[in-house]
Design a protein around this motif. Structure first.
Motif, short mmCIF file in Angstrom:
data_model
loop_
_atom_site.label_atom_id
_atom_site.label_comp_id
_atom_site.label_asym_id
_atom_site.label_seq_id
_atom_site.Cartn_x
_atom_site.Cartn_y
_atom_site.Cartn_z
N GLU A 199 38.34 35.09 31.53
CA GLU A 199 37.58 36.22 30.65
C GLU A 199 38.82 36.75 29.89
O GLU A 199 40.20 36.91 30.23
N VAL A 207 23.03 32.50 27.17
CA VAL A 207 22.70 33.00 28.31
C VAL A 207 21.35 32.85 28.97
O VAL A 207 21.19 32.51 29.97
N ARG A 262 25.48 41.01 34.22
CA ARG A 262 26.40 41.80 33.58
C ARG A 262 27.73 41.35 34.01
O ARG A 262 28.21 40.77 35.14
N SER A 263 28.85 41.31 33.13
CA SER A 263 30.07 41.01 33.34
C SER A 263 30.63 42.03 34.31
O SER A 263 30.79 43.10 34.25
N LEU A 320 24.97 41.09 29.24
CA LEU A 320 25.11 39.58 28.08
C LEU A 320 23.89 39.73 27.53
O LEU A 320 22.84 39.76 28.07
N LYS A 321 23.87 39.38 26.31
CA LYS A 321 22.73 39.17 25.44
C LYS A 321 22.30 37.59 25.50
O LYS A 321 23.13 36.76 25.57
N LEU A 352 28.23 31.46 26.22
CA LEU A 352 29.23 31.71 27.08
C LEU A 352 30.55 31.66 26.26
O LEU A 352 31.49 32.62 26.43
N LEU A 403 31.04 34.71 24.22
CA LEU A 403 31.47 35.92 24.80
C LEU A 403 32.76 35.55 25.32
O LEU A 403 33.33 36.46 26.15
N LEU A 442 29.66 37.08 37.52
CA LEU A 442 28.46 37.67 36.80
C LEU A 442 27.86 38.64 37.92
O LEU A 442 27.70 37.95 38.83
#
Length: 121
Positions: free
Chosen positions: A10, A62, A85-86, A93-94, A99, A102, A110
């Motif tokens: 990330e 996602v 959620r990260s 995340l929308k 990915l 993001l 996650l």
């Protein structure tokens, strides 16, 4: 010189454009670790506090990942009841994002957060 993020999983600095991030990976497939809550009231959806690993394409949206894990791991839990959620940024995340957009790489983790009815109090 090309800037390489400190962590390949990330981003720690600026977010790379989707295509650049995808190109920076050695493989287009990434393994996501999804932490599932341990919730005795949600046993119908297999919420036993386990970690589910899924291998997906970094260009997957996602929403399509939610559909896959819902079918394979959560007894077809409705996708609109799931939020991811990260674990590093704490952001949700929308569904419409990939990915790669993001900057979620090969070892991203996650949290699955069930969406509660009624919204905020």
């Amino acid at each position: 010189p090309v800037a390489v993020p400190a962590s390949a999983s990330e981003p720690s600095g600026p977010v790379l454009p989707e295509s650049e991030f995808a190109a920076s990976l050695s493989s287009p497939e990434v393994v996501l670790q999804i932490r599932v809550p341990n919730d005795p009231t949600q046993m119908a959806w297999n919420f036993y506090g386990q970690i589910v690993s899924v291998t997906v394409d970094v260009m997957s949206k996602v929403k399509s990942i939610k559909q896959e894990v819902s079918h394979d791991h959560f007894n077809d839990m409705p996708v609109n009841k799931m939020q991811f959620r990260s674990t590093t940024t704490g952001t949700f995340l929308k569904d419409s994002m990939t990915l790669a957009a993001l900057n979620m790489g090969p070892a991203a983790t996650l949290e699955l957060v069930p969406r509660a009815r009624g919204g905020r109090k």
